[in-house]
Write a protein that holds these residues in place. Structure first.
Motif, PDB file in Angstrom:
ATOM      1  N   THR A  53      -6.662  10.187   7.344  1.00  0.00           N
ATOM      2  CA  THR A  53      -7.458   9.581   6.285  1.00  0.00           C
ATOM      3  C   THR A  53      -7.415   8.068   6.346  1.00  0.00           C
ATOM      4  O   THR A  53      -8.140   7.395   5.644  1.00  0.00           O
ATOM      5  CB  THR A  53      -6.968  10.038   4.902  1.00  0.00           C
ATOM      6  OG1 THR A  53      -5.560  10.069   4.918  1.00  0.00           O
ATOM      7  CG2 THR A  53      -7.506  11.409   4.566  1.00  0.00           C
ATOM      8  N   SER A  54      -6.542   7.536   7.161  1.00  0.00           N
ATOM      9  CA  SER A  54      -6.473   6.090   7.277  1.00  0.00           C
ATOM     10  C   SER A  54      -5.885   5.738   8.632  1.00  0.00           C
ATOM     11  O   SER A  54      -5.083   6.479   9.192  1.00  0.00           O
ATOM     12  CB  SER A  54      -5.595   5.514   6.162  1.00  0.00           C
ATOM     13  OG  SER A  54      -5.344   4.150   6.427  1.00  0.00           O
ATOM     14  N   VAL A  56      -4.087   3.091   9.080  1.00  0.00           N
ATOM     15  CA  VAL A  56      -2.831   2.372   8.894  1.00  0.00           C
ATOM     16  C   VAL A  56      -1.831   3.251   8.159  1.00  0.00           C
ATOM     17  O   VAL A  56      -2.174   3.929   7.209  1.00  0.00           O
ATOM     18  CB  VAL A  56      -3.044   1.065   8.106  1.00  0.00           C
ATOM     19  CG1 VAL A  56      -3.637   0.007   9.007  1.00  0.00           C
ATOM     20  CG2 VAL A  56      -3.931   1.283   6.885  1.00  0.00           C
ATOM     21  N   ASP A  57      -0.602   3.223   8.613  1.00  0.00           N
ATOM     22  CA  ASP A  57       0.405   4.075   7.997  1.00  0.00           C
ATOM     23  C   ASP A  57       1.146   3.302   6.920  1.00  0.00           C
ATOM     24  O   ASP A  57       2.263   2.849   7.122  1.00  0.00           O
ATOM     25  CB  ASP A  57       1.377   4.582   9.070  1.00  0.00           C
ATOM     26  CG  ASP A  57       2.308   5.627   8.491  1.00  0.00           C
ATOM     27  OD1 ASP A  57       1.936   6.255   7.480  1.00  0.00           O
ATOM     28  OD2 ASP A  57       3.413   5.805   9.041  1.00  0.00           O
ATOM     29  N   ILE A  58       0.473   3.116   5.772  1.00  0.00           N
ATOM     30  CA  ILE A  58       1.157   2.448   4.665  1.00  0.00           C
ATOM     31  C   ILE A  58       1.008   3.305   3.412  1.00  0.00           C
ATOM     32  O   ILE A  58       0.099   4.110   3.304  1.00  0.00           O
ATOM     33  CB  ILE A  58       0.604   1.031   4.381  1.00  0.00           C
ATOM     34  CG1 ILE A  58      -0.914   1.096   4.195  1.00  0.00           C
ATOM     35  CG2 ILE A  58       1.011   0.056   5.446  1.00  0.00           C
ATOM     36  CD1 ILE A  58      -1.504  -0.186   3.668  1.00  0.00           C
ATOM     37  N   THR A  60       0.190   3.921  -0.488  1.00  0.00           N
ATOM     38  CA  THR A  60      -0.766   3.356  -1.434  1.00  0.00           C
ATOM     39  C   THR A  60      -0.108   2.331  -2.341  1.00  0.00           C
ATOM     40  O   THR A  60       0.879   2.641  -3.000  1.00  0.00           O
ATOM     41  CB  THR A  60      -1.296   4.458  -2.373  1.00  0.00           C
ATOM     42  OG1 THR A  60      -1.445   5.628  -1.624  1.00  0.00           O
ATOM     43  CG2 THR A  60      -2.574   4.051  -3.043  1.00  0.00           C
ATOM     44  N   PRO A  61      -0.638   1.131  -2.384  1.00  0.00           N
ATOM     45  CA  PRO A  61      -0.092   0.193  -3.366  1.00  0.00           C
ATOM     46  C   PRO A  61      -0.554   0.606  -4.761  1.00  0.00           C
ATOM     47  O   PRO A  61      -1.668   1.072  -4.940  1.00  0.00           O
ATOM     48  CB  PRO A  61      -0.707  -1.150  -2.971  1.00  0.00           C
ATOM     49  CG  PRO A  61      -1.930  -0.811  -2.195  1.00  0.00           C
ATOM     50  CD  PRO A  61      -1.751   0.565  -1.626  1.00  0.00           C
TER      51      PRO A  61
END
Lengths: 95, 485
Positions: A53-54, A56-58, A60-61
């Motif tokens: 789904t993204s 980047v592996d971060i 959710t802020p």
């Protein structure tokens, strides 16, 4: 998958874009080209792989539950084509 | 409880599922820092995000996530550790983005249960299909101008929980009981104020019918925005009857959205073309999936209050209340808190009686809620205490209670001031009894002659002579001893 003129007419309606009848067929061709190009992706074997789904592996802020915005009625309405006092005014929406 | 519609061709069963939109209690909106406060001036609670100005990005309010998880836990539901916000695309004047950010394939909460309290203390479980988070839209005002609609975006972006039931509901009463229970749960949890009049809880009703015995579900119709429990129940009745008639006339029910008109007692189709349900959901590229850790969920679970079902069970088991009384008392958080304060150290059943009969009656008459009760919980408890220890009789207690309602004074003070203490000194009672017998020799002979029923008249006379303060049990005993001895 292939789109015909009816599909394009419907998509245009849903997007509230006016498209002349004469443009429907060429648009269908253009869209089919794009869809066809993207469809090449289905050649990749994705069995057993979770959908990404993204890129980047971060995580959710999140924001704190604090009121720190609002009270800018004039800014909000500045570009409105029509207004009535503090309201946006739009052509009558019949219930 | 069964509810069947008698058609020409036989009996029909009604199948109902409810979609409830519950406004999340939070300070700020779902994706912006604007306030959710009710009653502010038009467009004052609007940030550039809520107005969908180009380039604005949504950032999730952590409180909305927490409240959704809390509600899910209260519904005994599965909390999904992975959920996704998607765009639901449609055009409407009060939806500035041109799409609503909602959850579709991956809601934050999955299947759960709501237990209904039905008449006679019975209960029944209704399945919850899912709960997801989404943005509210703005408000359209149609009656200020003949040619234009006014838009106020104060509500735009406020967090809503859409709570979807399974099609488990079979009667209008169950639908009412479901909404009342759901409202009680969110109020206990503090996740939604449950106020249907102000629109912080709204219901869409899915109705279908089928011949009794059929197991397949038939086409359902969605009745929109029914804004009170009573209207939900009416809408189900009316829509179900319309469908039965249509099926029996050989018409096909089409899946559509209808509006309930309480004034005309009918449902009618919304103009379906403009509302063509083609929402083209896709994951919102502005938002990453929400990932929840187990210990985060566990930490919220630890903070849950005792919920209505557990409280009800405890009141029945520990305090000996009837299932009916228990379900009335736990129906809302304020009543339950009031009861528990009043019943502390008292006869719980008697407190329950006073609360559900006398206090509720008085509050209804005054049209106020329990939070505005002129009698405090402590004072109601004290009143029952005075009955329990024999200071006053239950009859006198009723007068004291009236006084408490009027003056707000403590029962002890009223009893003291007015000298209402029950006379339990047998010498004092005996004196009154003797006097009454001496004054009414005729009636006394009647009793002695075998008409024992006439003794009741004497009890009344003695009570009257003592201004209601004599202990009725003692009076009875003394009279029997003296007249029949």
């Amino acid at each position: 998958m292939s789109l015909n003129e009816d599909d394009v007419r419907k998509i245009a309606f849903l997007a509230r874009i006016r498209v002349d009848e004469a443009r429907l067929a060429p648009l269908a061709d253009e869209l089919n080209n794009i869809v066809g190009w993207v469809e090449q992706l289905s050649e990749v074997d994705t069995n057993g792989i979770a959908p990404m789904t993204s890129a980047v592996d971060i995580v959710t802020p999140l924001r704190k539950d604090v009121v720190n915005d609002g009270d800018k009625v004039e800014d909000i309405l500045a570009n409105a084509p029509d207004r009535e006092g503090p309201f946006f005014a739009v052509p009558k929406v019949v219930e | 409880m069964s509810y069947l519609i008698e058609g020409r061709t036989g009996q029909w069963e009604v199948v109902v599922g409810l979609e409830v939109h519950a406004q999340v209690i939070s300070n700020a909106k779902l994706f912006s820092g604007a306030s959710t406060e009710f009653g502010k001036g038009p467009n004052e609670n609007v940030s550039l995000v809520d107005a969908a100005m180009p380039g604005m990005l949504p950032v999730i309010n952590e409180m909305a996530i927490e409240q959704a998880v809390r509600t899910g836990l209260g519904l005994r539901a599965v909390i999904n550790r992975h959920s996704v916000f998607e765009r639901k695309n449609y055009f409407y004047a009060d939806l500035p983005q041109g799409y609503q950010i909602s959850q579709f394939l991956h809601p934050i909460v999955g299947e759960g249960i709501v237990t209904l309290d039905l008449d006679g203390g019975e209960s029944r479980d209704i399945g919850i299909e899912r709960l997801h988070l989404e943005q509210d839209a703005g408000k359209s005002i149609h009656d200020r101008d003949p040619r234009r609609t006014m838009i106020d975006l104060n509500r735009s972006g406020v967090a809503l929980m859409e709570i979807v039931s399974k099609p488990d509901i079979r009667t209008p009463e169950e639908a009412g009981a479901y909404l009342r229970k759901l409202r009680a749960i969110v109020r206990y949890l503090g996740t939604c104020d449950g106020n249907m009049e102000e629109g912080s809880m709204r219901a869409d009703v899915n109705v279908s019918v089928r011949p009794l015995g059929e197991t397949e579900l038939r086409t359902r119709v969605e009745v929109k925005n029914v804004n009170s429990i009573r209207f939900v129940m009416q809408a189900i009745e009316i829509e179900a009857e319309r469908q039965v008639e249509a099926w029996e006339d050989g018409e096909e029910i089409i899946q559509e959205t209808r509006l309930f008109d309480p004034n005309r007692g009918e449902t009618r189709p919304m103009r379906s073309k403009e509302f063509a349900h083609d929402y083209r959901y896709f994951p919102d590229p502005d938002l990453l999936p929400v990932r929840l850790e187990e210990d985060y969920i566990a930490a919220i679970k630890k903070t849950l209050p005792e919920l209505p079902d557990d409280k009800k069970a405890r009141l029945i088991k520990d305090l000996g209340l009837s299932p009916y009384d228990a379900s009335v008392l736990v129906a809302d958080r304020e009543t339950a808190a009031y009861f528990e304060t009043a019943a502390k150290g008292r006869d719980a059943k008697q407190v329950a009686n006073w609360l559900t009969t006398n206090l509720f009656g008085a509050l209804n008459k005054r049209g106020v809620g329990i939070d505005e009760s002129p009698v405090t919980a402590e004072d109601l408890g004290a009143l029952v205490g005075l009955i329990e220890d024999g200071t006053i009789s239950s009859k006198i207690a009723k007068d004291v209670f009236e006084d408490m309602l009027e003056t707000g004074k403590a029962p002890g003070a009223i009893v003291e001031e007015k000298g209402l203490k029950q006379i339990t000194d047998s010498g004092a009672i005996e004196a009154i009894v003797d006097q009454v017998i001496a004054d009414n020799p005729g009636q006394a002979d009647e009793v002695r002659g075998g008409n024992e029923k006439a003794i009741g008249w004497f009890v009344g006379q003695v009570m009257k002579a003592s201004q209601g303060k004599a202990n009725p049990g003692q009076v009875n005993q003394l009279l029997k001893a003296k007249l029949l001895g």
